[in-house]
Design an enzyme around this catalytic site. Sequence first.
Site, PDB file in Angstrom:
ATOM      1  N   TYR A   1       0.777  -1.147   0.067  1.00 48.56           N
ATOM      2  CA  TYR A   1      -0.047   0.223  -0.021  1.00 48.56           C
ATOM      3  C   TYR A   1       0.830   1.341  -0.033  1.00 48.56           C
ATOM      4  O   TYR A   1       0.573   2.210  -0.837  1.00 48.56           O
ATOM      5  CB  TYR A   1      -0.937  -0.082   1.126  1.00 48.56           C
ATOM      6  CG  TYR A   1      -1.924  -1.186   1.098  1.00 48.56           C
ATOM      7  CD1 TYR A   1      -2.496  -1.422  -0.040  1.00 48.56           C
ATOM      8  CD2 TYR A   1      -2.113  -1.898   2.467  1.00 48.56           C
ATOM      9  CE1 TYR A   1      -3.476  -2.638   0.043  1.00 48.56           C
ATOM     10  CE2 TYR A   1      -3.115  -3.061   2.408  1.00 48.56           C
ATOM     11  CZ  TYR A   1      -3.664  -3.473   1.245  1.00 48.56           C
ATOM     12  OH  TYR A   1      -4.657  -4.417   1.315  1.00 48.56           O
TER      13      TYR A   1
ATOM     14  N   ASP B   1      19.297  -1.141  22.569  1.00 45.81           N
ATOM     15  CA  ASP B   1      19.464  -0.854  21.081  1.00 45.81           C
ATOM     16  C   ASP B   1      20.336   0.254  21.022  1.00 45.81           C
ATOM     17  O   ASP B   1      21.368   0.284  20.049  1.00 45.81           O
ATOM     18  CB  ASP B   1      18.118  -0.442  20.334  1.00 45.81           C
ATOM     19  CG  ASP B   1      17.257   0.486  21.283  1.00 45.81           C
ATOM     20  OD1 ASP B   1      17.568   0.876  22.152  1.00 45.81           O
ATOM     21  OD2 ASP B   1      16.228   0.964  20.389  1.00 45.81           O
TER      22      ASP B   1
ATOM     23  N   HIS C   1     -29.745  12.473   5.478  1.00 43.71           N
ATOM     24  CA  HIS C   1     -30.050  11.289   6.387  1.00 43.71           C
ATOM     25  C   HIS C   1     -30.076  10.259   5.366  1.00 43.71           C
ATOM     26  O   HIS C   1     -30.951   9.116   5.525  1.00 43.71           O
ATOM     27  CB  HIS C   1     -31.423  11.484   6.851  1.00 43.71           C
ATOM     28  CG  HIS C   1     -31.692  12.511   7.828  1.00 43.71           C
ATOM     29  ND1 HIS C   1     -31.406  12.743   9.108  1.00 43.71           N
ATOM     30  CD2 HIS C   1     -32.289  13.733   7.427  1.00 43.71           C
ATOM     31  CE1 HIS C   1     -31.701  13.875   9.448  1.00 43.71           C
ATOM     32  NE2 HIS C   1     -32.195  14.585   8.606  1.00 43.71           N
TER      33      HIS C   1
ATOM     34  N   SER D   1     -14.814  -9.308  -9.773  1.00 50.71           N
ATOM     35  CA  SER D   1     -15.009 -10.360  -8.904  1.00 50.71           C
ATOM     36  C   SER D   1     -14.752 -11.560  -9.419  1.00 50.71           C
ATOM     37  O   SER D   1     -14.594 -11.822 -10.599  1.00 50.71           O
ATOM     38  CB  SER D   1     -16.659 -10.373  -8.754  1.00 50.71           C
ATOM     39  OG  SER D   1     -17.311 -11.523  -8.157  1.00 50.71           O
TER      40      SER D   1
END
Length: 474
Positions: free
Chosen positions: A14, A80, A152, A282
């Site tokens: 990504y 570290d 709405h 699909s």
Amino acid sequence: MNHDYYQNPLISRYASRQMAAIWGDQKKFSTWRRLWVALAEAEAELGVPIAEAQLDELRAKVDDIDFVAAATYEKKLRHDVMAHVHVYGDQCLRAKGIIHLGATSNFVVDNTDLLLIRESLELLRERVVSVIDALSNFATEHRDLATLGFTHLQPAQPTTVGKRATLWAYDLVLDLQEIEHRLATLAARSTKGTTGTQASFLELFEGDHEKVAKLEELVAKKIGFDNIYAVTGQTYPRKVDHQVLNTLSGIAASCHKAATDIRILAHRKEMEEPFEKNQIGSSAMAYKRNPMRSERICGLARFAMSLETSASATHATQWMERTLDDSANRRLTLPQAFLAVDAILSIYHNVASGLVVYPNVIAKNLNEELPFMVTENFLMQAVSAGGDRQELHERIRQHSQDAAAVVKQQGLPNDLLDRLQQDEAFAGVDVAAAIDPQSLVGRAPEQVDAFLAEVIAPIREKYGTGSGGEELRV
């Protein structure tokens, strides 16, 4: 890629290589070394006996990191920062004794994180600007294309496709302002010392408070900060992480809202995101054109928004001068929040730059609801022709209820206009003018023009068109 072990999809699928590099090990540990160089340089300038040859040795090895040796040291030392101090010292034998002089681990850890946060915010600023620009181009193209508005998620007064796009863009404009505020207020931790008291540096400079204060200022400037956090414990205030992740969460929420709108509009067949020639919608239903990029935006946005709660909880539990339970959490939340939002904005730019609009479907969907939308116009014209407003309102109400029943109960077309035209009370109404969609969108086209001139033009002048990110990999 090693396929035997889990790989973070933010890296493999990504986020951009640019953002991944900012949070990569090379960048992180090279920055640690640059901080050690800056500290040594500033200490030398203030009289600490550090030779130029030692500084040159440190500078020469800033990017030459032996990660295998560092891992070996960390396994032995369980620390570290000290592992990297030893590796750097092994490479710089003359300077070994002055590396990390007077500093605590968070000198390198926190100042590095602040530098990475700043660079990441600057990159996201470019991404946000690029999406704003793409949405603004889309709004310009469709400034007066009438479409059904929704409140709405129910049909409401018409707007235009371009006006709706300005809503998406304006959310990001507000996010851009937040990014700028975070960048303007971001500061250095610099040389605050182990618990923020600078005791070790006061010892180094034999009680000279002025030199300790000057060291803090010098180091901050050497690493590119004009401001320093006024007071700290061992770490810079974890409130800052909360503020930064809140800003990233806000960007994610803006993108999620717009992507959801696009998904709904795709369901209505009014608009689609880009769909490539060989793209499969699909595995089972070959006809499908799923809004997978918008869905991906939403999925990544939910993840990014969830990370803000970790930052707020971490800030809330930093007892006294600090607790170490922030460390493991921040290693995950800080980079992944930036990687996720970087990915979201890159996908959003891709979608916004290639949105496909279907005006005929938009008109069809609008016309199905238009009879209800134009009743106010009918009422105003009939009153102007001498009718009684209250009586006319009641007639419209009754006709509307009857027409709605026909649509909902019988599945037949909306016949409200026919009912009104057959009612003698509305005989004086100019039907053609009353049902013109453009007469119902108010100032939407003019609002688009004003938004572009007053809000977008200054952004374009200041930032250009931004950077949309790399080509999508999946």
